[in-house]
Design a protein around this motif. Sequence first.
Motif, short mmCIF file in Angstrom:
data_model
loop_
_atom_site.label_atom_id
_atom_site.label_comp_id
_atom_site.label_asym_id
_atom_site.label_seq_id
_atom_site.Cartn_x
_atom_site.Cartn_y
_atom_site.Cartn_z
N GLY A 63 0.11 -1.55 -0.50
CA GLY A 63 -0.13 0.54 -0.31
C GLY A 63 0.96 1.44 0.34
O GLY A 63 1.97 1.59 0.04
N MET A 64 0.42 2.78 -0.15
CA MET A 64 0.98 3.57 -0.23
C MET A 64 0.51 4.16 0.91
O MET A 64 -0.62 3.74 1.80
N SER A 65 0.98 5.67 1.92
CA SER A 65 0.41 6.66 2.85
C SER A 65 0.36 7.70 2.62
O SER A 65 1.56 8.05 1.63
N PHE A 66 -0.31 8.27 3.93
CA PHE A 66 -0.36 9.77 3.21
C PHE A 66 1.03 10.70 3.71
O PHE A 66 0.93 9.56 5.00
N PRO A 67 0.78 11.26 3.33
CA PRO A 67 2.28 12.40 3.85
C PRO A 67 1.98 12.85 5.10
O PRO A 67 1.07 13.06 5.62
N PRO A 68 2.79 12.84 6.24
CA PRO A 68 2.54 13.89 7.45
C PRO A 68 3.15 15.00 7.69
O PRO A 68 3.50 15.72 6.26
N HIS A 69 2.20 15.73 8.05
CA HIS A 69 2.21 17.20 8.15
C HIS A 69 4.00 17.91 8.15
O HIS A 69 3.66 19.16 8.11
N ASN A 70 4.72 17.08 8.91
CA ASN A 70 6.18 17.39 8.63
C ASN A 70 6.94 16.92 7.00
O ASN A 70 8.20 16.80 7.29
N MET A 71 6.35 16.76 6.23
CA MET A 71 6.93 16.38 4.76
C MET A 71 5.83 16.93 4.00
O MET A 71 5.62 16.42 2.74
N PRO A 72 6.03 17.91 3.82
CA PRO A 72 5.79 19.61 3.33
C PRO A 72 5.93 19.27 1.38
O PRO A 72 7.07 18.52 1.29
N GLY A 73 4.86 19.15 0.42
CA GLY A 73 5.56 18.68 -0.78
C GLY A 73 5.58 17.57 -1.42
O GLY A 73 5.47 16.81 -2.16
N ILE A 74 5.34 16.87 -0.25
CA ILE A 74 5.19 14.76 -0.07
C ILE A 74 4.11 14.61 -0.69
O ILE A 74 2.55 14.53 0.03
N ASP A 75 3.41 14.08 -1.86
CA ASP A 75 2.11 13.30 -2.28
C ASP A 75 1.98 11.92 -1.59
O ASP A 75 0.87 11.98 -1.31
N THR A 76 3.26 11.39 -1.34
CA THR A 76 2.27 9.97 -0.78
C THR A 76 3.85 9.02 -0.41
O THR A 76 4.92 9.92 -1.23
N SER A 77 3.71 7.73 -0.30
CA SER A 77 5.07 6.69 0.29
C SER A 77 4.62 5.77 -0.30
O SER A 77 3.48 5.87 0.46
N ILE A 78 5.58 5.07 -0.43
CA ILE A 78 5.42 3.56 -0.43
C ILE A 78 6.12 2.89 -0.41
O ILE A 78 7.36 3.18 -0.04
N ASP A 124 -4.44 1.31 1.42
CA ASP A 124 -2.92 1.82 1.64
C ASP A 124 -2.64 0.04 2.29
O ASP A 124 -1.75 0.06 2.50
N HIS A 125 -3.22 -0.44 1.34
CA HIS A 125 -2.62 -1.99 0.81
C HIS A 125 -2.76 -2.34 -0.63
O HIS A 125 -2.29 -3.51 -0.83
N ILE A 126 -3.43 -1.95 -1.72
CA ILE A 126 -2.69 -1.47 -2.98
C ILE A 126 -2.21 -0.44 -3.38
O ILE A 126 -2.19 -1.04 -4.37
N GLY A 127 -2.15 0.41 -2.75
CA GLY A 127 -1.89 1.56 -4.57
C GLY A 127 -0.80 1.31 -4.57
O GLY A 127 -0.03 2.51 -5.41
N ALA A 128 -0.04 0.77 -3.41
CA ALA A 128 1.59 0.84 -4.29
C ALA A 128 2.19 0.03 -5.35
O ALA A 128 2.96 0.14 -5.59
N ILE A 129 1.29 -0.85 -5.75
CA ILE A 129 1.35 -1.80 -6.68
C ILE A 129 1.72 -1.39 -7.99
O ILE A 129 2.64 -1.90 -9.00
N PRO A 130 1.09 -0.11 -8.87
CA PRO A 130 1.88 0.40 -10.09
C PRO A 130 2.61 1.05 -9.78
O PRO A 130 3.85 0.63 -11.54
N TYR A 131 3.71 1.51 -9.25
CA TYR A 131 4.77 2.25 -8.96
C TYR A 131 5.79 0.60 -8.60
O TYR A 131 7.22 0.74 -9.07
N ILE A 132 5.33 -0.42 -8.60
CA ILE A 132 6.76 -1.88 -8.08
C ILE A 132 6.78 -2.93 -8.99
O ILE A 132 7.35 -3.95 -8.95
N ILE A 133 5.02 -2.74 -9.83
CA ILE A 133 5.31 -4.65 -10.30
C ILE A 133 6.08 -4.61 -11.70
O ILE A 133 6.27 -6.08 -11.48
N GLU A 134 6.21 -3.25 -12.27
CA GLU A 134 7.64 -3.46 -13.14
C GLU A 134 9.00 -4.22 -12.87
O GLU A 134 9.70 -5.34 -12.99
N SER A 135 9.27 -3.46 -11.44
CA SER A 135 10.41 -3.86 -10.70
C SER A 135 10.23 -5.53 -10.52
O SER A 135 11.37 -6.49 -10.01
N LEU A 136 9.31 -5.92 -10.03
CA LEU A 136 8.60 -7.09 -9.57
C LEU A 136 8.32 -8.03 -10.04
O LEU A 136 8.76 -9.24 -10.02
N ASN A 137 7.62 -8.28 -10.71
CA ASN A 137 7.28 -9.27 -12.57
C ASN A 137 6.90 -10.37 -11.35
O ASN A 137 7.39 -11.01 -11.72
#
Length: 314
Positions: free
Chosen positions: A16-31, A55-68
């Motif tokens: 999944g992906m997570s939303f940035p906390p308030h102390n990470m300005p400009g960050i869209d998300t983290s994976i 928060d359980h599937i959101g990072a799949i598009p970012y990592i699937i090509e690397s893991l296959n």
Amino acid sequence: MPLYFGKHAIIAIDCGMSFPPHNMPGIDTSIPDVDYLIENSDKLKGIVLTHGHEDHIGAIPYIIESLNVPIYGTPLTIALVEKKLNYLNYSEDVLIDIKDVPTYESKEIIFLTTGNHGEPINCLTEIAEGTHDDIKLLPGDTVLFSSIAIHGSENLFSKTMNLLEEQGANIIFQDIHATGHACIDELKLIDHISLKEVLIDGLGIGNIGKNIISDRTKMGKNGVVIIETCFGASSGRLVAPTRITTRGFVNTKLSTDILPGLEDAVKSEIARLIAQGVTGNKFDSLVQKAAEKYIINECDQRPLVIVLTNEIVL
């Protein structure tokens, strides 16, 4: 992303992906950082998705090509990953363009929005803060929360609710929440290792370091001071007056007291460094430190100080 280890196999649970906390300005998300899995790709047998929350599937598009590797889940969860699901059954005549909202009475409009946990980048938070471009609350409007505060988001959740109440909204949330997660007895505990996060900023993935976050935080809290110098490439001498620009640092009244002295301190340091033949990064660093020292002594503030040194060919 918990990992289940067998003798010769690894199974990943969720991605999944997570939303940035308030102390990470400009960050869209983290994976999750999947470097460990890439290094052990011969053992990785697949990714099992427990359900379809972001928060359980959101990072799949970012990592699937690397893991296959194969991805396993229920038909609903897989459909969400593949972006082929119809989320709601509705009649087309109940949907309108958001630009047409002013042509209707308030009692005729329902908005379905994101951000029910108070995440700072989502729609509901913008509505609560009054910064949304198209949606403005009116006293007496009703806001239905389909969620409750989750661990770690309590402060943001409460802040969003307070802002909504300050605008006169009627908030309903305690009696309509239905959990989207399995109960504690329905999940088995599994061994896992700690993986780092990868920060996403626009199209940039993983290229946001601690220094960038620190600079953004400092600018957000204390503003920025930019010092520009211009040297002749051959002479090594100043060919234009040093210019100091501030943004979000001090108000106009205080700047009248602070900036003249800051200019004198910076010019004095520049003259000293020129006399000693100091150039390059060391020059920029020492000018920066001189400016920071003066600002701290005069007003006890710590803005981000940037020194820009230009060379021109005359």
